[in-house]
Design a protein around this motif. Sequence first.
Motif, PDB file in Angstrom:
ATOM      1  N   SER A  93      27.948  11.846  39.013  1.00  0.00           N
ATOM      2  CA  SER A  93      29.369  12.205  38.987  1.00  0.00           C
ATOM      3  C   SER A  93      29.888  12.366  40.405  1.00  0.00           C
ATOM      4  O   SER A  93      29.116  12.472  41.357  1.00  0.00           O
ATOM      5  N   ALA A 133      41.238  10.181  39.853  1.00  0.00           N
ATOM      6  CA  ALA A 133      40.307  11.070  39.154  1.00  0.00           C
ATOM      7  C   ALA A 133      40.224  10.749  37.674  1.00  0.00           C
ATOM      8  O   ALA A 133      39.136  10.782  37.075  1.00  0.00           O
ATOM      9  N   GLY A 134      41.355  10.430  37.076  1.00  0.00           N
ATOM     10  CA  GLY A 134      41.372  10.091  35.660  1.00  0.00           C
ATOM     11  C   GLY A 134      40.595   8.829  35.362  1.00  0.00           C
ATOM     12  O   GLY A 134      39.959   8.689  34.308  1.00  0.00           O
ATOM     13  N   LYS A 135      40.619   7.907  36.303  1.00  0.00           N
ATOM     14  CA  LYS A 135      39.926   6.627  36.132  1.00  0.00           C
ATOM     15  C   LYS A 135      38.416   6.788  36.234  1.00  0.00           C
ATOM     16  O   LYS A 135      37.653   6.094  35.557  1.00  0.00           O
ATOM     17  N   TYR A 136      37.978   7.744  37.078  1.00  0.00           N
ATOM     18  CA  TYR A 136      36.549   7.877  37.343  1.00  0.00           C
ATOM     19  C   TYR A 136      35.977   9.240  36.957  1.00  0.00           C
ATOM     20  O   TYR A 136      34.873   9.590  37.367  1.00  0.00           O
ATOM     21  N   ASN A 137      36.734  10.008  36.181  1.00  0.00           N
ATOM     22  CA  ASN A 137      36.248  11.288  35.660  1.00  0.00           C
ATOM     23  C   ASN A 137      35.814  12.236  36.781  1.00  0.00           C
ATOM     24  O   ASN A 137      34.722  12.819  36.745  1.00  0.00           O
ATOM     25  N   GLU A 172      36.011  15.672  38.911  1.00  0.00           N
ATOM     26  CA  GLU A 172      36.245  17.063  38.491  1.00  0.00           C
ATOM     27  C   GLU A 172      37.459  17.698  39.158  1.00  0.00           C
ATOM     28  O   GLU A 172      38.283  18.330  38.508  1.00  0.00           O
TER      29      GLU A 172
END
Length: 322
Positions: free
Chosen positions: A28, A44-48, A50
Amino acid sequence: MDKINWAILGPGTIAEDFVKAVVEVNGSLYAVGARNLEKAEKFAGKYNVEKTYGNYNEMLKDDKIDVVYISTPHSNHYEYIMESLKNNKHVLCEKAITVNGTQLSEIESLAKEKNLIVTEAMTIYHMPLYKKLRDLVDDGKLGKIKMIQVNFGSLKEYDVTNRFFSPNLAGGALLDIGTYALSFTRYFLSSQPEEILTTVKKFETGVDEQSGIILKNSDDEMAVVSLSMRAKQPKRGIVCGELAYITVENFPRADKATITYPDGSVEVIEAGDTSKALVYEVEDMNNCIMKKNENDTFKLSVDVMNIMDEVRNQWGLKYSFE
């Protein structure tokens, strides 16, 4: 330290590839910082990811971050590396690591003071092939090194407003692609060049469009480097010794090379995987941090930056912000 928390500063094009490497190695990515929160949140939404930050300095104050990957234009690498170090973060920074040797010297001093690791994301220093080739050279496979030849030409679209040609953003071939060619050269030279001869053809904005660079060190090893920004050249590096020569095609992320002997016979050397170039950078950085190893590639980055300083000095090329 059980897990290393990575953060990305500057979620641009190269960062899109780099985050995949971090996730492959680490599982992550902890944080991403951009100039505005919307851009960070989209990334961040595209690659999760935190944590997201719309301000670089705010992100760097996050105590959970262990190492920062910097992928902004090289004209502001110095600023962000220094700020990262002041906030006790290790740094992996895209090439060229700084604009000049003075900046890199200040970074080196602060990193030593803080006992932190700074590494240039120069693929040549991290690809398994180059570690294997270096061992072969050290074992005498080529005999005494005599000559190194490197070509790198990129055909950039004619656009005086593009960052590649902007003197305000440290544009030009030398710091964009020349750093690869000179890193290849310095990697195989036994010592830092003492003699430098060069000539340049400048672009209309004043930055270097194409150039030739000749280097010689005290071991009588020589190198010839050819760079261009408006003419395509093969990305080819050749290391010539008394007994054989190595040829590396597409050398920045190479996983294969050939050794040619005087009788014409050819040996193929393979190691690593071109598609994992950024993975190797993450793995090397993680190992340095976890094992608290000294970063043995930083000295090469310093030597290359000092070569580029002297080359630009001979050209009379100084950027507006220096």
